[in-house]
Design a protein around this motif. Structure first.
Motif, PDB file in Angstrom:
ATOM      1  N   GLY A  28     -13.329  62.659  -3.681  1.00 19.87           N
ATOM      2  CA  GLY A  28     -12.129  63.152  -3.012  1.00 19.87           C
ATOM      3  C   GLY A  28     -10.931  62.346  -3.480  1.00 19.87           C
ATOM      4  N   ASN A  29     -10.196  61.775  -2.542  1.00 18.37           N
ATOM      5  CA  ASN A  29      -9.044  60.931  -2.882  1.00 18.37           C
ATOM      6  C   ASN A  29      -9.432  59.475  -3.104  1.00 18.37           C
ATOM      7  OD1 ASN A  29      -7.208  63.071  -2.666  1.00 18.37           O
ATOM      8  ND2 ASN A  29      -7.075  62.821  -0.434  1.00 18.37           N
ATOM      9  N   LEU A  30     -10.709  59.161  -2.893  1.00 23.22           N
ATOM     10  CA  LEU A  30     -11.160  57.783  -3.042  1.00 23.22           C
ATOM     11  C   LEU A  30     -11.527  57.470  -4.481  1.00 23.22           C
ATOM     12  CD1 LEU A  30     -13.510  57.341   0.068  1.00 23.22           C
ATOM     13  CD2 LEU A  30     -11.191  56.450  -0.217  1.00 23.22           C
ATOM     14  N   SER A  31     -11.173  56.293  -4.906  1.00 25.40           N
ATOM     15  CA  SER A  31     -11.591  55.775  -6.202  1.00 25.40           C
ATOM     16  C   SER A  31     -12.550  54.622  -5.936  1.00 25.40           C
ATOM     17  CB  SER A  31     -10.386  55.302  -7.010  1.00 25.40           C
ATOM     18  OG  SER A  31     -10.787  54.778  -8.250  1.00 25.40           O
ATOM     19  N   LEU A  32     -13.803  54.788  -6.324  1.00 21.54           N
ATOM     20  CA  LEU A  32     -14.847  53.824  -5.957  1.00 21.54           C
ATOM     21  C   LEU A  32     -15.340  53.058  -7.174  1.00 21.54           C
ATOM     22  CD1 LEU A  32     -16.883  56.211  -3.645  1.00 21.54           C
ATOM     23  CD2 LEU A  32     -15.356  54.374  -2.898  1.00 21.54           C
ATOM     24  N   PRO A  33     -15.264  51.732  -7.145  1.00 24.23           N
ATOM     25  CA  PRO A  33     -15.773  50.933  -8.262  1.00 24.23           C
ATOM     26  C   PRO A  33     -17.297  50.822  -8.213  1.00 24.23           C
ATOM     27  CG  PRO A  33     -14.888  49.506  -6.558  1.00 24.23           C
ATOM     28  CD  PRO A  33     -14.618  50.905  -6.111  1.00 24.23           C
ATOM     29  N   ALA A  34     -17.902  50.611  -9.358  1.00 27.20           N
ATOM     30  CA  ALA A  34     -19.353  50.452  -9.438  1.00 27.20           C
ATOM     31  C   ALA A  34     -19.791  49.271  -8.567  1.00 27.20           C
ATOM     32  CB  ALA A  34     -19.776  50.220 -10.883  1.00 27.20           C
ATOM     33  N   GLY A  35     -20.940  49.439  -7.921  1.00 26.06           N
ATOM     34  CA  GLY A  35     -21.483  48.365  -7.087  1.00 26.06           C
ATOM     35  C   GLY A  35     -21.224  48.526  -5.614  1.00 26.06           C
ATOM     36  N   VAL A  36     -20.259  49.397  -5.253  1.00 24.02           N
ATOM     37  CA  VAL A  36     -19.977  49.644  -3.834  1.00 24.02           C
ATOM     38  C   VAL A  36     -21.097  50.513  -3.250  1.00 24.02           C
ATOM     39  CG1 VAL A  36     -18.430  50.890  -2.269  1.00 24.02           C
ATOM     40  CG2 VAL A  36     -17.492  49.373  -4.006  1.00 24.02           C
ATOM     41  N   LEU A  37     -21.454  50.224  -2.010  1.00 20.86           N
ATOM     42  CA  LEU A  37     -22.460  51.027  -1.319  1.00 20.86           C
ATOM     43  C   LEU A  37     -21.795  52.143  -0.520  1.00 20.86           C
ATOM     44  CD1 LEU A  37     -24.801  48.205   0.056  1.00 20.86           C
ATOM     45  CD2 LEU A  37     -25.251  49.725  -1.868  1.00 20.86           C
ATOM     46  N   LEU A  38     -22.532  53.235  -0.324  1.00 26.60           N
ATOM     47  CA  LEU A  38     -22.073  54.341   0.507  1.00 26.60           C
ATOM     48  C   LEU A  38     -23.109  54.589   1.600  1.00 26.60           C
ATOM     49  CD1 LEU A  38     -20.976  56.889  -2.263  1.00 26.60           C
ATOM     50  CD2 LEU A  38     -19.587  55.124  -1.166  1.00 26.60           C
ATOM     51  N   LEU A  39     -22.629  54.828   2.813  1.00 17.17           N
ATOM     52  CA  LEU A  39     -23.508  55.168   3.924  1.00 17.17           C
ATOM     53  C   LEU A  39     -23.199  56.589   4.368  1.00 17.17           C
ATOM     54  CD1 LEU A  39     -25.532  53.936   6.222  1.00 17.17           C
ATOM     55  CD2 LEU A  39     -23.487  54.159   7.629  1.00 17.17           C
ATOM     56  N   VAL A  40     -24.224  57.442   4.382  1.00 23.96           N
ATOM     57  CA  VAL A  40     -24.100  58.783   4.956  1.00 23.96           C
ATOM     58  C   VAL A  40     -24.791  58.740   6.317  1.00 23.96           C
ATOM     59  CG1 VAL A  40     -24.651  61.224   4.718  1.00 23.96           C
ATOM     60  CG2 VAL A  40     -24.084  59.869   2.680  1.00 23.96           C
ATOM     61  N   PRO A  41     -24.021  58.677   7.413  1.00 19.83           N
ATOM     62  CA  PRO A  41     -24.614  58.559   8.749  1.00 19.83           C
ATOM     63  C   PRO A  41     -25.070  59.934   9.255  1.00 19.83           C
ATOM     64  CG  PRO A  41     -22.233  58.520   8.916  1.00 19.83           C
ATOM     65  CD  PRO A  41     -22.554  58.661   7.450  1.00 19.83           C
ATOM     66  N   ILE A  42     -26.274  60.315   8.872  1.00 15.88           N
ATOM     67  CA  ILE A  42     -26.772  61.657   9.182  1.00 15.88           C
ATOM     68  C   ILE A  42     -26.655  61.973  10.657  1.00 15.88           C
ATOM     69  CG2 ILE A  42     -28.875  63.071   9.249  1.00 15.88           C
ATOM     70  CD1 ILE A  42     -29.713  61.705   6.632  1.00 15.88           C
ATOM     71  N   ILE A  43     -27.086  61.044  11.499  1.00 14.51           N
ATOM     72  CA  ILE A  43     -27.101  61.323  12.942  1.00 14.51           C
ATOM     73  C   ILE A  43     -25.682  61.487  13.491  1.00 14.51           C
ATOM     74  CG2 ILE A  43     -27.127  58.911  13.727  1.00 14.51           C
ATOM     75  CD1 ILE A  43     -29.235  59.904  15.844  1.00 14.51           C
ATOM     76  N   LEU A  44     -24.717  60.793  12.906  1.00 16.77           N
ATOM     77  CA  LEU A  44     -23.328  60.964  13.333  1.00 16.77           C
ATOM     78  C   LEU A  44     -22.822  62.359  12.975  1.00 16.77           C
ATOM     79  CD1 LEU A  44     -20.865  59.390  14.567  1.00 16.77           C
ATOM     80  CD2 LEU A  44     -20.157  58.991  12.207  1.00 16.77           C
ATOM     81  N   LEU A  45     -23.149  62.818  11.773  1.00 19.87           N
ATOM     82  CA  LEU A  45     -22.774  64.175  11.366  1.00 19.87           C
ATOM     83  C   LEU A  45     -23.421  65.216  12.278  1.00 19.87           C
ATOM     84  CD1 LEU A  45     -23.163  63.751   7.507  1.00 19.87           C
ATOM     85  CD2 LEU A  45     -21.033  64.304   8.665  1.00 19.87           C
ATOM     86  N   HIS A  46     -24.658  64.960  12.670  1.00 18.38           N
ATOM     87  CA  HIS A  46     -25.391  65.899  13.528  1.00 18.38           C
ATOM     88  C   HIS A  46     -24.814  65.975  14.941  1.00 18.38           C
ATOM     89  CE1 HIS A  46     -29.432  66.131  11.121  1.00 18.38           C
ATOM     90  NE2 HIS A  46     -28.367  66.317  10.359  1.00 18.38           N
ATOM     91  N   HIS A  47     -24.090  64.937  15.351  1.00 18.92           N
ATOM     92  CA  HIS A  47     -23.544  64.893  16.705  1.00 18.92           C
ATOM     93  C   HIS A  47     -22.017  64.987  16.725  1.00 18.92           C
ATOM     94  CE1 HIS A  47     -27.170  63.523  19.131  1.00 18.92           C
ATOM     95  NE2 HIS A  47     -27.614  63.416  17.889  1.00 18.92           N
TER      96      HIS A  47
END
Length: 519
Positions: free
Chosen positions: A407-426
């Protein structure tokens, strides 16, 4: 004498260079790189706590996890996000959805926009599994730990075993094991008109037995040791996640690391014996080709024969890794799905009755069959809603392998990403003001209609790396639920304490005691 002095000077000089290099790497790892990444992320309007040397947010994360484990919820409700991912939930409450947290020295950006989630899951070469994560490193086996060409090769060989047509052959084994569990429950309940029973241990045993028999053609007693060891691995991995990751730390001869190696060695030995025995049977023409292991070996042999080269197949060690994944995922996912479904139906009697009427209408007194399972519309809606409220895995992580745009984010190598499935579900913005309520009718017209095609319902992950065992889990869950509904009505016991807790999956910390009544 001169030579000795020269040698000493050279030694001291070399030692000084090595020391300075090591010191620089430590300083860079512990301070310079984290501060550089922090500045980069804050420059993109991402918020977080200030970086703290070595630990980051780990201490607070561990504290909140332990607090969650110490007591049940005060109110019986399905608003469970604060328990499933307590620290990440608090971070979002404090900093907003555009935020990140510190897992030791590494920043983890929280991804909550469905469009961004879809991109993360679809570009699996850029956003890969984070094998430095203790949980991922210890529990990821087979397809879960491979990337790029190796992942493609393994998936091509493994996926034929999970095709719906192949699953038909496993239905009799699933029926047999579910009927045995229900029979034991009937004996307990028959002593009175109704009886209290903690169904959680039996559901774990049942799903473990199913994967043992359906996947490997062996009984639970033979596979019990594998499950026990994998449960120990899961607990140990979760504890390690709450400590600072030190590069190379898993190779140190600590007590914990020695135990990790012992577990891996024992699991590998057990699974290797099963595989070698099956290969021998196949060569002697004695295999029946009806379980996952037979199908996997057959697919592998065909691939090698087709190309005339062993390189196009997978090795015994890699087959062992795939089998370990079968064992773990096949047991923990379905048992969690079933226990939360029973808890939800205990609290929503009208849906329990509607599901029971459908099961009786479709199967009558006959055993559930594959074609009939596809006609269970209400049961399917209930299972989808259970997976929405209590997804097996509350979150997934990825690591940015190369500089990338999201998207509008520019992410450098080595950064972690968290997809909070349960948050999306609620998420109320996605599901409405009743997002924390049990409403199976959301899925009346299927998952795609319920989500409007957005990546906001991910009980089995998503994208190209979606769990290939999802059909196996759903078939097993439908059979088990059909067997249970036809024989019992059930409600929560007064002793039930609502305490969802994350190990490898979201589980009931104090079990699931229910009052069962024979029908």
């Amino acid at each position: 004498m001169m030579r000795m002095e020269v040698f000493c000077y050279l030694f001291l000089f070399s030692f000084s260079i090595i020391f300075l290099i090591c010191a620089w790497r430590v300083v860079n790892w512990a301070w310079l790189r984290p501060k550089t990444l922090e500045k980069w992320l804050r420059g993109q309007d991402l918020k977080s706590n200030a970086y703290r040397l070595f630990y980051g947010d780990i201490k607070e994360l561990a504290k909140m996890r332990n607090e969650t484990k110490s007591k049940p919820m005060k109110v019986l409700s399905d608003e469970v996000v604060p328990r499933a991912i307590p620290y990440f939930f608090e971070s979002i409450q404090k900093h907003g959805k555009n935020s990140f947290v510190w897992l030791g020295t590494i920043p983890m950006v929280i991804i909550t926009d469905p469009d961004h989630v879809k991109e993360v899951l679809s570009k699996h070469d850029t956003f890969q599994q984070n094998l430095t994560d203790p949980v991922v490193y210890k529990l990821s086996q087979g397809l879960l730990k491979y990337e790029a060409d190796k992942w493609s090769k393994h998936r091509k060989i493994v996926i034929p075993a999970f095709q719906l047509e192949k699953l038909k052959h496993m239905v009799p084994a699933m029926n047999k094991i579910c009927s045995e569990m229900v029979g034991r429950w009937e004996e307990i309940v028959s002593r009175n008109e109704s009886g209290e029973l903690d169904v959680w241990p039996d559901l774990k045993t049942m799903t473990a037995n199913v994967i043992s028999l359906a996947a490997f053609g062996i009984n639970y007693e033979d596979g019990r040791r594998v499950f026990e060891l994998q449960c120990e691995q899961a607990e140990d991995a979760m504890e390690l996640r709450n400590s600072v990751y030190v590069p190379g730390g898993r190779f140190l001869p600590t007590k914990r690391n020695r135990r990790v190696n012992e577990i891996d060695k024992e699991i590998n030995a057990v699974v290797r014996r099963i595989i070698e025995k099956r290969i021998k049977a196949m060569k002697e023409g004695e295999a029946n080709n009806n379980d996952l292991l037979d199908m996997l070996l057959e697919s592998n042999f065909k691939e090698i024969k087709h190309h005339g080269n062993q390189e196009f197949g997978i090795t015994i060690e890699e087959i062992i890794s795939e089998c370990k994944l079968f064992y773990l995922a096949g047991q923990v996912t379905t048992s969690a799905l079933l226990v939360w479904t029973m808890v939800l139906l205990s609290r929503n009697q009208e849906w329990q009755e509607r599901a029971r009427e459908e099961v009786v209408h479709v199967f009558g007194d006959d055993k559930p069959d594959f074609d009939g399972l596809n006609r269970l519309k209400i049961v399917t809606m209930i299972l989808h809603e259970s997976l929405r409220l209590y997804p097996p895995a509350p979150s997934i992580t990825r690591i940015v392998k190369q500089d990338a745009k999201l998207g509008n984010l520019s992410l450098p190598a080595g950064v972690l990403l968290l997809v909070p499935i349960i948050l999306l579900h609620h998420d109320r913005e996605i599901w409405g003001d009743d997002a924390n309520e049990f409403k199976p009718e959301r899925f009346r017209e299927g998952v795609s209609k319920a989500t409007n095609g957005r990546a906001c319902y991910l009980p089995f992950s998503g994208g190209p790396r979606i769990c290939i065992g999802l059909n196996f889990a759903m078939v097993e869950a439908k059979i088990a639920l059909s067997c249970i509904l036809r024989r019992f009505s059930f409600k929560l016991s007064p002793s039930y304490a609502h305490a969802p807790y994350t190990v490898a999956t979201i589980q009931p910390l104090y079990g699931a005691p229910l009052i069962l009544q024979n029908l």
